[in-house]
Motif scaffolding. Sequence first.
Motif, PDB file in Angstrom:
ATOM      1  N   LYS A 143     -36.864  -4.888 -12.628  1.00  0.00           N
ATOM      2  CA  LYS A 143     -35.963  -3.829 -12.152  1.00  0.00           C
ATOM      3  C   LYS A 143     -35.454  -2.962 -13.302  1.00  0.00           C
ATOM      4  O   LYS A 143     -34.273  -2.643 -13.400  1.00  0.00           O
ATOM      5  CB  LYS A 143     -34.811  -4.418 -11.348  1.00  0.00           C
ATOM      6  N   LEU A 144     -36.388  -2.606 -14.185  1.00  0.00           N
ATOM      7  CA  LEU A 144     -36.070  -1.779 -15.347  1.00  0.00           C
ATOM      8  C   LEU A 144     -37.217  -0.816 -15.637  1.00  0.00           C
ATOM      9  O   LEU A 144     -38.382  -1.128 -15.365  1.00  0.00           O
ATOM     10  CB  LEU A 144     -35.888  -2.652 -16.596  1.00  0.00           C
ATOM     11  N   TYR A 145     -36.862   0.318 -16.232  1.00  0.00           N
ATOM     12  CA  TYR A 145     -37.878   1.219 -16.760  1.00  0.00           C
ATOM     13  C   TYR A 145     -38.282   0.721 -18.140  1.00  0.00           C
ATOM     14  O   TYR A 145     -37.500   0.066 -18.834  1.00  0.00           O
ATOM     15  CB  TYR A 145     -37.337   2.648 -16.872  1.00  0.00           C
ATOM     16  N   TYR A 146     -39.505   1.046 -18.514  1.00  0.00           N
ATOM     17  CA  TYR A 146     -39.940   0.737 -19.869  1.00  0.00           C
ATOM     18  C   TYR A 146     -40.909   1.799 -20.361  1.00  0.00           C
ATOM     19  O   TYR A 146     -41.560   2.499 -19.580  1.00  0.00           O
ATOM     20  CB  TYR A 146     -40.560  -0.662 -19.978  1.00  0.00           C
ATOM     21  N   LEU A 147     -40.952   1.920 -21.693  1.00  0.00           N
ATOM     22  CA  LEU A 147     -41.889   2.815 -22.363  1.00  0.00           C
ATOM     23  C   LEU A 147     -43.068   1.966 -22.807  1.00  0.00           C
ATOM     24  O   LEU A 147     -42.873   0.915 -23.435  1.00  0.00           O
ATOM     25  CB  LEU A 147     -41.226   3.467 -23.573  1.00  0.00           C
ATOM     26  N   TYR A 157     -32.598  -0.766 -21.359  1.00  0.00           N
ATOM     27  CA  TYR A 157     -31.370  -1.318 -20.804  1.00  0.00           C
ATOM     28  C   TYR A 157     -30.273  -0.267 -20.935  1.00  0.00           C
ATOM     29  O   TYR A 157     -30.394   0.676 -21.719  1.00  0.00           O
ATOM     30  CB  TYR A 157     -30.980  -2.593 -21.557  1.00  0.00           C
ATOM     31  N   PRO A 158     -29.187  -0.412 -20.185  1.00  0.00           N
ATOM     32  CA  PRO A 158     -28.089   0.551 -20.301  1.00  0.00           C
ATOM     33  C   PRO A 158     -27.566   0.637 -21.738  1.00  0.00           C
ATOM     34  O   PRO A 158     -27.756  -0.272 -22.542  1.00  0.00           O
ATOM     35  CB  PRO A 158     -27.021  -0.022 -19.362  1.00  0.00           C
ATOM     36  N   ASN A 187     -28.455   2.674 -24.150  1.00  0.00           N
ATOM     37  CA  ASN A 187     -29.466   2.996 -25.177  1.00  0.00           C
ATOM     38  C   ASN A 187     -30.010   1.779 -25.917  1.00  0.00           C
ATOM     39  O   ASN A 187     -30.291   1.841 -27.107  1.00  0.00           O
ATOM     40  CB  ASN A 187     -28.895   3.992 -26.194  1.00  0.00           C
ATOM     41  N   ILE A 188     -30.157   0.676 -25.203  1.00  0.00           N
ATOM     42  CA  ILE A 188     -30.722  -0.528 -25.812  1.00  0.00           C
ATOM     43  C   ILE A 188     -32.154  -0.706 -25.301  1.00  0.00           C
ATOM     44  O   ILE A 188     -32.411  -0.664 -24.109  1.00  0.00           O
ATOM     45  CB  ILE A 188     -29.871  -1.770 -25.493  1.00  0.00           C
ATOM     46  N   TYR A 189     -33.066  -0.905 -26.256  1.00  0.00           N
ATOM     47  CA  TYR A 189     -34.480  -1.108 -25.950  1.00  0.00           C
ATOM     48  C   TYR A 189     -34.878  -2.504 -26.417  1.00  0.00           C
ATOM     49  O   TYR A 189     -34.655  -2.858 -27.569  1.00  0.00           O
ATOM     50  CB  TYR A 189     -35.344  -0.078 -26.683  1.00  0.00           C
ATOM     51  N   ILE A 190     -35.461  -3.271 -25.513  1.00  0.00           N
ATOM     52  CA  ILE A 190     -35.930  -4.612 -25.861  1.00  0.00           C
ATOM     53  C   ILE A 190     -37.456  -4.557 -25.953  1.00  0.00           C
ATOM     54  O   ILE A 190     -38.135  -4.195 -24.996  1.00  0.00           O
ATOM     55  CB  ILE A 190     -35.497  -5.661 -24.821  1.00  0.00           C
ATOM     56  N   ALA A 191     -37.968  -4.922 -27.125  1.00  0.00           N
ATOM     57  CA  ALA A 191     -39.405  -4.851 -27.389  1.00  0.00           C
ATOM     58  C   ALA A 191     -40.097  -6.130 -26.939  1.00  0.00           C
ATOM     59  O   ALA A 191     -39.654  -7.236 -27.249  1.00  0.00           O
ATOM     60  CB  ALA A 191     -39.647  -4.641 -28.884  1.00  0.00           C
TER      61      ALA A 191
END
Length: 188
Positions: free
Chosen positions: A18-22, A42-43, A45-49
């Motif tokens: 339930k998240l967008y990802y690049l 994530y809300p 401006n947090i990006y989890i690699a």
Amino acid sequence: MNYYSFSFIHRTYDYDEKLYYLLFKFKSTILNQVYLVSLYEYPNNIYIAKFYLKSERFSPNKYTNTTFGKHSHLNISSSDYVKNFFLVMNTILQIAIRISEDNKAASFGFLGAHKDDERDKMNPDNTFSNTKRYLVYKKYISRYFNPLHFEHIDSETASIYLVINRKNTLVTKEIIVDYITNTIIPTL
């Protein structure tokens, strides 16, 4: 810093998480394997690699299967495996830098998935504490994200290492601890 050439594929939605990802991809010229890198948004401006071999993309174990390990069908020296490891990590770092150029408040997290021989490190919440990959990521990431610009937060018990951009005024250490517990861990 040497790294593999990478390309942005698209931004898409993961219905399971339930998240967008690049989504980015690059090819290891040493192992002749394509890697996929998903940076989950994530809300605040947090990006989890998360990254894995393209050949493993449908495997439920894509994060736990080794992405640096030896491939028995290849005749490659140990030094080439080490070189590939650093090129892969440098490439992921370059992807984070590219995202930071577009989003000046971007912060990043890295999850150290467990290996098969680390099942004894499983926590009651199904995370794994202090995994080998987490320890490697922690050492690597801590060298390249300047503490003047990024606050370093690690959750050894969940094998998560975060670098929070100091320009990101929406995030505090308390919010991150809550975030790891109530948002990131439940989506693992």
